[in-house]
Design a protein around this motif. Structure first.
Motif, PDB file in Angstrom:
ATOM      1  N   ASN A  84      -1.691 -15.860 -11.838  1.00  0.00           N
ATOM      2  CA  ASN A  84      -1.242 -15.247 -10.592  1.00  0.00           C
ATOM      3  C   ASN A  84      -2.442 -14.655  -9.861  1.00  0.00           C
ATOM      4  O   ASN A  84      -3.320 -14.081 -10.474  1.00  0.00           O
ATOM      5  N   GLU A  85      -2.466 -14.812  -8.542  1.00  0.00           N
ATOM      6  CA  GLU A  85      -3.518 -14.184  -7.743  1.00  0.00           C
ATOM      7  C   GLU A  85      -3.118 -12.731  -7.553  1.00  0.00           C
ATOM      8  O   GLU A  85      -2.201 -12.418  -6.797  1.00  0.00           O
ATOM      9  N   TYR A  86      -3.810 -11.848  -8.276  1.00  0.00           N
ATOM     10  CA  TYR A  86      -3.448 -10.436  -8.277  1.00  0.00           C
ATOM     11  C   TYR A  86      -4.716  -9.595  -8.251  1.00  0.00           C
ATOM     12  O   TYR A  86      -5.654  -9.855  -8.998  1.00  0.00           O
ATOM     13  N   GLY A  87      -4.744  -8.612  -7.384  1.00  0.00           N
ATOM     14  CA  GLY A  87      -5.879  -7.713  -7.332  1.00  0.00           C
ATOM     15  C   GLY A  87      -5.555  -6.525  -6.452  1.00  0.00           C
ATOM     16  O   GLY A  87      -4.505  -6.463  -5.815  1.00  0.00           O
ATOM     17  N   GLY A  88      -6.470  -5.587  -6.428  1.00  0.00           N
ATOM     18  CA  GLY A  88      -6.241  -4.435  -5.575  1.00  0.00           C
ATOM     19  C   GLY A  88      -7.321  -3.395  -5.724  1.00  0.00           C
ATOM     20  O   GLY A  88      -8.354  -3.633  -6.358  1.00  0.00           O
ATOM     21  N   TRP A  89      -7.074  -2.250  -5.121  1.00  0.00           N
ATOM     22  CA  TRP A  89      -8.004  -1.132  -5.205  1.00  0.00           C
ATOM     23  C   TRP A  89      -7.222   0.179  -5.171  1.00  0.00           C
ATOM     24  O   TRP A  89      -6.074   0.229  -4.733  1.00  0.00           O
ATOM     25  N   MET A  90      -7.885   1.221  -5.653  1.00  0.00           N
ATOM     26  CA  MET A  90      -7.328   2.569  -5.638  1.00  0.00           C
ATOM     27  C   MET A  90      -8.457   3.508  -5.246  1.00  0.00           C
ATOM     28  O   MET A  90      -9.562   3.394  -5.763  1.00  0.00           O
ATOM     29  N   GLU A  91      -8.166   4.421  -4.318  1.00  0.00           N
ATOM     30  CA  GLU A  91      -9.141   5.415  -3.895  1.00  0.00           C
ATOM     31  C   GLU A  91      -8.566   6.804  -4.054  1.00  0.00           C
ATOM     32  O   GLU A  91      -7.368   7.017  -3.848  1.00  0.00           O
ATOM     33  N   VAL A  92      -9.447   7.740  -4.381  1.00  0.00           N
ATOM     34  CA  VAL A  92      -9.062   9.150  -4.501  1.00  0.00           C
ATOM     35  C   VAL A  92      -9.936   9.935  -3.528  1.00  0.00           C
ATOM     36  O   VAL A  92     -11.160   9.894  -3.618  1.00  0.00           O
ATOM     37  N   ASN A  93      -9.296  10.619  -2.595  1.00  0.00           N
ATOM     38  CA  ASN A  93     -10.011  11.443  -1.627  1.00  0.00           C
ATOM     39  C   ASN A  93      -9.391  12.826  -1.643  1.00  0.00           C
ATOM     40  O   ASN A  93      -8.171  12.959  -1.699  1.00  0.00           O
ATOM     41  N   GLY A  94     -10.241  13.833  -1.611  1.00  0.00           N
ATOM     42  CA  GLY A  94      -9.691  15.171  -1.671  1.00  0.00           C
ATOM     43  C   GLY A  94     -10.558  16.226  -1.052  1.00  0.00           C
ATOM     44  O   GLY A  94     -11.719  16.001  -0.722  1.00  0.00           O
ATOM     45  N   ASN A  95      -9.934  17.378  -0.940  1.00  0.00           N
ATOM     46  CA  ASN A  95     -10.575  18.552  -0.402  1.00  0.00           C
ATOM     47  C   ASN A  95     -10.115  19.725  -1.261  1.00  0.00           C
ATOM     48  O   ASN A  95      -8.934  20.073  -1.239  1.00  0.00           O
ATOM     49  N   GLY A  96     -10.993  20.253  -2.055  1.00  0.00           N
ATOM     50  CA  GLY A  96     -10.596  21.356  -2.936  1.00  0.00           C
ATOM     51  C   GLY A  96      -9.657  20.881  -4.021  1.00  0.00           C
ATOM     52  O   GLY A  96      -9.931  19.910  -4.715  1.00  0.00           O
ATOM     53  N   ASN A  97      -8.514  21.549  -4.140  1.00  0.00           N
ATOM     54  CA  ASN A  97      -7.548  21.218  -5.191  1.00  0.00           C
ATOM     55  C   ASN A  97      -6.417  20.303  -4.733  1.00  0.00           C
ATOM     56  O   ASN A  97      -5.413  20.165  -5.429  1.00  0.00           O
ATOM     57  N   THR A  98      -6.563  19.676  -3.571  1.00  0.00           N
ATOM     58  CA  THR A  98      -5.558  18.739  -3.084  1.00  0.00           C
ATOM     59  C   THR A  98      -6.229  17.407  -2.810  1.00  0.00           C
ATOM     60  O   THR A  98      -7.276  17.352  -2.162  1.00  0.00           O
ATOM     61  N   SER A  99      -5.623  16.340  -3.309  1.00  0.00           N
ATOM     62  CA  SER A  99      -6.209  15.007  -3.165  1.00  0.00           C
ATOM     63  C   SER A  99      -5.141  13.997  -2.779  1.00  0.00           C
ATOM     64  O   SER A  99      -3.955  14.197  -3.032  1.00  0.00           O
ATOM     65  N   GLU A 100      -5.603  12.912  -2.189  1.00  0.00           N
ATOM     66  CA  GLU A 100      -4.729  11.779  -1.905  1.00  0.00           C
ATOM     67  C   GLU A 100      -5.184  10.621  -2.779  1.00  0.00           C
ATOM     68  O   GLU A 100      -6.372  10.299  -2.827  1.00  0.00           O
ATOM     69  N   VAL A 101      -4.214  10.002  -3.470  1.00  0.00           N
ATOM     70  CA  VAL A 101      -4.482   8.789  -4.248  1.00  0.00           C
ATOM     71  C   VAL A 101      -3.799   7.655  -3.495  1.00  0.00           C
ATOM     72  O   VAL A 101      -2.587   7.694  -3.261  1.00  0.00           O
ATOM     73  N   GLU A 145       0.845  -1.188   0.000  1.00  0.00           N
ATOM     74  CA  GLU A 145       0.000   0.000   0.000  1.00  0.00           C
ATOM     75  C   GLU A 145       0.882   1.241   0.000  1.00  0.00           C
ATOM     76  O   GLU A 145       1.853   1.313   0.747  1.00  0.00           O
ATOM     77  N   GLN A 146       0.532   2.180  -0.868  1.00  0.00           N
ATOM     78  CA  GLN A 146       1.222   3.456  -0.955  1.00  0.00           C
ATOM     79  C   GLN A 146       0.205   4.530  -1.307  1.00  0.00           C
ATOM     80  O   GLN A 146      -0.849   4.238  -1.872  1.00  0.00           O
ATOM     81  N   SER A 147       0.558   5.774  -0.990  1.00  0.00           N
ATOM     82  CA  SER A 147      -0.308   6.889  -1.380  1.00  0.00           C
ATOM     83  C   SER A 147       0.559   8.076  -1.780  1.00  0.00           C
ATOM     84  O   SER A 147       1.761   8.109  -1.483  1.00  0.00           O
ATOM     85  N   ILE A 148      -0.081   9.033  -2.455  1.00  0.00           N
ATOM     86  CA  ILE A 148       0.610  10.233  -2.900  1.00  0.00           C
ATOM     87  C   ILE A 148      -0.391  11.391  -2.878  1.00  0.00           C
ATOM     88  O   ILE A 148      -1.587  11.193  -3.100  1.00  0.00           O
ATOM     89  N   THR A 149       0.120  12.582  -2.600  1.00  0.00           N
ATOM     90  CA  THR A 149      -0.705  13.785  -2.650  1.00  0.00           C
ATOM     91  C   THR A 149      -0.606  14.375  -4.045  1.00  0.00           C
ATOM     92  O   THR A 149       0.494  14.504  -4.593  1.00  0.00           O
ATOM     93  N   VAL A 150      -1.756  14.712  -4.613  1.00  0.00           N
ATOM     94  CA  VAL A 150      -1.822  15.271  -5.962  1.00  0.00           C
ATOM     95  C   VAL A 150      -2.536  16.619  -5.871  1.00  0.00           C
ATOM     96  O   VAL A 150      -3.598  16.724  -5.253  1.00  0.00           O
ATOM     97  N   ASN A 151      -1.946  17.631  -6.479  1.00  0.00           N
ATOM     98  CA  ASN A 151      -2.545  18.964  -6.490  1.00  0.00           C
ATOM     99  C   ASN A 151      -3.536  19.077  -7.639  1.00  0.00           C
ATOM    100  O   ASN A 151      -3.276  19.723  -8.649  1.00  0.00           O
ATOM    101  N   ALA A 152      -4.687  18.425  -7.450  1.00  0.00           N
ATOM    102  CA  ALA A 152      -5.783  18.443  -8.419  1.00  0.00           C
ATOM    103  C   ALA A 152      -7.036  17.967  -7.695  1.00  0.00           C
ATOM    104  O   ALA A 152      -6.943  17.209  -6.716  1.00  0.00           O
TER     105      ALA A 152
END
Length: 162
Positions: A88-105, A14-21
């Motif tokens: 291969n057993e492979y799967g996952g999920w991705m979520e995008v949460n944000g407030n205004g122009n800043t979001s976490e993926v 699991e990893q996340s990043i802040t995106v200015n969008a």
């Protein structure tokens, strides 16, 4: 003796990043199957199929693949879920949460590759580690998403030895 078709234990990443969008704009981009090759380092082609299905083609190191799987879009939660039908057993999920122009993926992947797949990934990783290869791929994916959605660049490629 271990059979080459045996699976490794499932490993979660699991990893996340802040995106200015704005979150909605990021999620709209990510949820379009045709955009998958723009941000996933190993994917060269992605085609939507019927009933939340996806077909992806690409290369991981010297290994070419053509895989089918599911690709579910939950617009209310800004969440994608995926998984492969393959060997291969492979799967996952991705979520995008944000407030205004800043979001976490945030990305979460669970993976239990066949033994030979894991060994190949370890051999091709600079640190000779399955975990290092996976973490690099996830990091490059998130960096690609950030650069594309912020308008500062494009797809990040995996190191040449992968």
């Amino acid at each position: 003796m271990t059979s080459s078709k045996e699976r490794s234990a499932t490993t979660d990443f699991e990893q996340s990043i802040t995106v200015n969008a704005p979150a909605d704009r990021i999620f709209t981009f990510l949820s379009d199957v045709r955009n998958v090759p723009q941000y996933l380092p190993t994917v060269t082609n992605a085609e939507p199929q019927s009933d939340e299905r996806i077909r992806t083609q690409g290369h991981a190191g010297e290994h070419e693949y053509d895989a089918d799987g599911h690709f579910r879009i939950d617009r209310q939660r800004n969440r994608l879920e995926w998984g492969s039908d393959g060997e291969n057993e492979y799967g996952g999920w991705m979520e995008v949460n944000g407030n205004g122009n800043t979001s976490e993926v945030k990305v979460h992947i669970h993976y239990a590759p066949r033994s030979e797949t894991k060994q190949r990934m370890e051999e091709q990783s600079p640190q000779h580690s399955f975990e290092s290869a996976m973490n690099e791929g996830i990091g490059k994916t998130l960096q690609s998403i950030k650069q594309i959605c912020e308008g500062t660049g494009g797809k990040q490629e995996i190191s040449p030895n992968q």
